[in-house]
Design a protein around this motif. Sequence first.
Motif, PDB file in Angstrom:
ATOM      1  N   ASN A  61       0.876  -1.255  -0.046  1.00  8.12           N
ATOM      2  CA  ASN A  61       0.109  -0.059   0.091  1.00  8.12           C
ATOM      3  C   ASN A  61       1.085   1.229   0.035  1.00  8.12           C
ATOM      4  O   ASN A  61       0.298   2.500  -0.014  1.00  8.12           O
ATOM      5  CB  ASN A  61      -0.901   0.021   1.016  1.00  8.12           C
ATOM      6  N   GLU A  62       2.156   1.119  -0.073  1.00  7.30           N
ATOM      7  CA  GLU A  62       3.127   2.260  -0.032  1.00  7.30           C
ATOM      8  C   GLU A  62       3.726   2.180  -1.417  1.00  7.30           C
ATOM      9  O   GLU A  62       3.312   1.703  -2.358  1.00  7.30           O
ATOM     10  CB  GLU A  62       4.280   2.058   0.882  1.00  7.30           C
ATOM     11  N   SER A  63       4.488   3.365  -1.779  1.00  3.15           N
ATOM     12  CA  SER A  63       5.182   3.658  -3.137  1.00  3.15           C
ATOM     13  C   SER A  63       5.929   2.641  -3.640  1.00  3.15           C
ATOM     14  O   SER A  63       6.710   2.005  -2.786  1.00  3.15           O
ATOM     15  CB  SER A  63       5.753   5.017  -3.034  1.00  3.15           C
ATOM     16  N   PHE A  64       5.727   2.562  -4.830  1.00  4.12           N
ATOM     17  CA  PHE A  64       6.651   1.650  -5.661  1.00  4.12           C
ATOM     18  C   PHE A  64       7.560   2.533  -6.887  1.00  4.12           C
ATOM     19  O   PHE A  64       6.739   3.182  -7.627  1.00  4.12           O
ATOM     20  CB  PHE A  64       5.896   0.638  -6.598  1.00  4.12           C
ATOM     21  N   VAL A  65       8.696   2.968  -6.386  1.00  2.00           N
ATOM     22  CA  VAL A  65       9.553   4.003  -7.256  1.00  2.00           C
ATOM     23  C   VAL A  65      10.349   3.169  -8.152  1.00  2.00           C
ATOM     24  O   VAL A  65      11.228   2.546  -7.621  1.00  2.00           O
ATOM     25  CB  VAL A  65      10.135   4.720  -6.303  1.00  2.00           C
ATOM     26  N   GLU A  66       9.990   3.343  -9.468  1.00  2.00           N
ATOM     27  CA  GLU A  66      10.947   2.744 -10.487  1.00  2.00           C
ATOM     28  C   GLU A  66      12.138   3.592 -10.889  1.00  2.00           C
ATOM     29  O   GLU A  66      11.446   4.897 -11.334  1.00  2.00           O
ATOM     30  CB  GLU A  66      10.249   2.032 -11.559  1.00  2.00           C
ATOM     31  N   VAL A  67      13.279   3.347 -11.059  1.00  3.21           N
ATOM     32  CA  VAL A  67      14.297   4.180 -11.607  1.00  3.21           C
ATOM     33  C   VAL A  67      15.096   3.420 -12.505  1.00  3.21           C
ATOM     34  O   VAL A  67      15.811   2.187 -12.410  1.00  3.21           O
ATOM     35  CB  VAL A  67      15.223   4.672 -10.515  1.00  3.21           C
ATOM     36  N   ASN A  68      15.159   4.087 -13.773  1.00  3.13           N
ATOM     37  CA  ASN A  68      16.028   3.123 -15.016  1.00  3.13           C
ATOM     38  C   ASN A  68      17.339   3.710 -14.956  1.00  3.13           C
ATOM     39  O   ASN A  68      17.345   4.787 -15.335  1.00  3.13           O
ATOM     40  CB  ASN A  68      15.131   3.319 -16.441  1.00  3.13           C
ATOM     41  N   CYS A  69      18.213   3.313 -14.419  1.00  2.00           N
ATOM     42  CA  CYS A  69      19.731   3.792 -14.198  1.00  2.00           C
ATOM     43  C   CYS A  69      20.301   4.078 -15.403  1.00  2.00           C
ATOM     44  O   CYS A  69      21.257   4.911 -15.673  1.00  2.00           O
ATOM     45  CB  CYS A  69      20.409   2.694 -13.561  1.00  2.00           C
ATOM     46  N   GLY A  70      19.830   3.587 -16.677  1.00  2.00           N
ATOM     47  CA  GLY A  70      20.437   3.675 -18.061  1.00  2.00           C
ATOM     48  C   GLY A  70      19.632   4.983 -18.717  1.00  2.00           C
ATOM     49  O   GLY A  70      20.271   5.129 -19.535  1.00  2.00           O
ATOM     50  N   ALA A  71      18.579   5.264 -18.258  1.00  2.00           N
ATOM     51  CA  ALA A  71      17.813   6.092 -19.187  1.00  2.00           C
ATOM     52  C   ALA A  71      17.833   7.620 -18.622  1.00  2.00           C
ATOM     53  O   ALA A  71      17.806   8.477 -19.425  1.00  2.00           O
ATOM     54  CB  ALA A  71      16.232   5.935 -18.981  1.00  2.00           C
ATOM     55  N   ILE A  72      18.585   7.848 -17.297  1.00  2.00           N
ATOM     56  CA  ILE A  72      18.692   9.352 -16.768  1.00  2.00           C
ATOM     57  C   ILE A  72      20.142   9.469 -16.969  1.00  2.00           C
ATOM     58  O   ILE A  72      21.123   9.099 -16.720  1.00  2.00           O
ATOM     59  CB  ILE A  72      18.404   9.209 -15.244  1.00  2.00           C
ATOM     60  N   PRO A  73      20.352  10.805 -17.827  1.00  2.00           N
ATOM     61  CA  PRO A  73      21.751  11.364 -18.011  1.00  2.00           C
ATOM     62  C   PRO A  73      22.479  11.485 -16.701  1.00  2.00           C
ATOM     63  O   PRO A  73      21.788  11.599 -15.667  1.00  2.00           O
ATOM     64  CB  PRO A  73      21.488  12.835 -18.490  1.00  2.00           C
ATOM     65  N   GLN A  74      23.579  10.854 -16.698  1.00  2.00           N
ATOM     66  CA  GLN A  74      24.724  11.047 -15.546  1.00  2.00           C
ATOM     67  C   GLN A  74      24.852  12.250 -14.773  1.00  2.00           C
ATOM     68  O   GLN A  74      24.739  12.272 -13.651  1.00  2.00           O
ATOM     69  CB  GLN A  74      26.031  10.743 -16.093  1.00  2.00           C
ATOM     70  N   ASN A  75      24.821  13.532 -15.591  1.00  2.00           N
ATOM     71  CA  ASN A  75      24.822  14.540 -14.917  1.00  2.00           C
ATOM     72  C   ASN A  75      23.510  15.215 -14.219  1.00  2.00           C
ATOM     73  O   ASN A  75      23.507  15.946 -13.295  1.00  2.00           O
ATOM     74  CB  ASN A  75      24.944  15.850 -16.051  1.00  2.00           C
ATOM     75  N   LEU A  76      22.366  14.254 -14.519  1.00  2.00           N
ATOM     76  CA  LEU A  76      21.074  14.758 -13.599  1.00  2.00           C
ATOM     77  C   LEU A  76      20.898  13.443 -12.701  1.00  2.00           C
ATOM     78  O   LEU A  76      20.031  13.675 -11.806  1.00  2.00           O
ATOM     79  CB  LEU A  76      19.948  14.835 -14.766  1.00  2.00           C
TER      80      LEU A  76
END
Length: 466
Positions: free
Chosen positions: A201-216
């Motif tokens: 019932n809490e948040s599911f946070v997905e991060v695609n480590c290859g899709a976000i530019p390294q500087n951000l």
Amino acid sequence: MDKNIHPSEVELDAILKASNDNIVITDGDGQVLKASPNCEEIYGCSRSYLIGKSVFELEKEKVFTPSVSLRVLKEKKEVQIMQKTLTGRVVMATGIPVFDVNKKIIRIISFSHNLTEIQKLREDYEQLQTKMKQYEFKIKELQEKQFGNENIIINSKKMQKTWDLVHRVANSDATVLLLGESGVGKTVFAHALHDMSDRKNESFVEVNCGAIPQNLFESEMFGYEAGAFTGANKKGKKGMIELANNGTLFLDEIGELSLDIQVKLLQVLQSKKVTRIGGNGMKQVNFRLVAATNQNLENLVMEKKFRQDLYYRLNVVPIAIPSLRERKEDIYKLVHHYVLKFNEKYQSHKVLHSATIDALLKYDWPGNVRELENLIERLVITSDTDTIYPNSLPFYETNDDNQYTNWTELERFDSQHLTLQEALQKVEKSWLERAYRQYKSTYEMAKYLGLSQPTVVRRLKKYHIH
């Protein structure tokens, strides 16, 4: 009328008799002075019994509990509470203090509404909701045990073994590392781990480590304080780690993380605290980590591209998801699932010919389940007949030994209910019309069609081609 009775007393008695509310008036010490006649029905004792009694006594006798008048005497302000009465009813009681010029309470007027029926309905509703949740949980549990997640088709022994492991570790807080080729469904498994856990019932946070530019990546992952850098949000921003607090943090393609980010992530995993960019304070975070990769992290560690200490932190419960070519027993069910899904989405009625399914079973599926899903969607959209034949498949190759011809054309003839002779004539006419448009003489047409010139002339006349 008794001349000794003040008119205001008469008016007050009239109000008490006419009111639908249950009214009780006490003095500044909590002794009952007056009560409305309908109090007997609610409180279970006569008005004459109430008058002269102290609310302290009446509360002890459980005529009403708790006493709103006592609360008013204690708090010296208007009070509203729920009361239970001697008759087993539930009432909403409001007590209003009356002060003299010296701010001393001289009277307390309380009135109450019978809420027994409403309370009963509410209790029945809450019980029903509880039962519904229990039934939903049981149904979901049975479905999960038998079928797993709706997007996870289980038929092969390999997949069943993997799903059993997911089921066993889902309720723990252990870090899970999902391993498998691109397209095998690592994201679906991550969602399943979350949905079957206590954190569902809490948040599911997905991060695609290859899709976000390294500087951000650092600002997106760890967040930042107001004014931390040029262009930053004036109010600051929570990072993905903070957003996953009490829930699940899913790091997909974790092998793509740079070494400096790996160091900071390791610190968060060890301390369970995160510091925003430009901030000094550390925020406590509590999340369950699920990571996924299609790379061999052990090889990356040997190549010094991935930190060994972080690898050990991640590799608590490794779960390898088999590729589609390793579980071909699941292909038929997957195809059936996606055909139904996309027929419903595009309001169509497409079916796959058995030869098409055979071709799908023989294919190696380098893109795994994702490739299969995308292909079925494309076939449902682009097929101009309700039956989808093998020649619609992008990887289908025709050759001299192949037993299948132009399935689409055969389907068209069949739908027109043509005999073999009629179908042959239709094909012959089509060839003649095409040759007639392309060539200037019947001699050139004859050479193209592999017929004699007199035969071409006769056939043109037969089909009225001019």
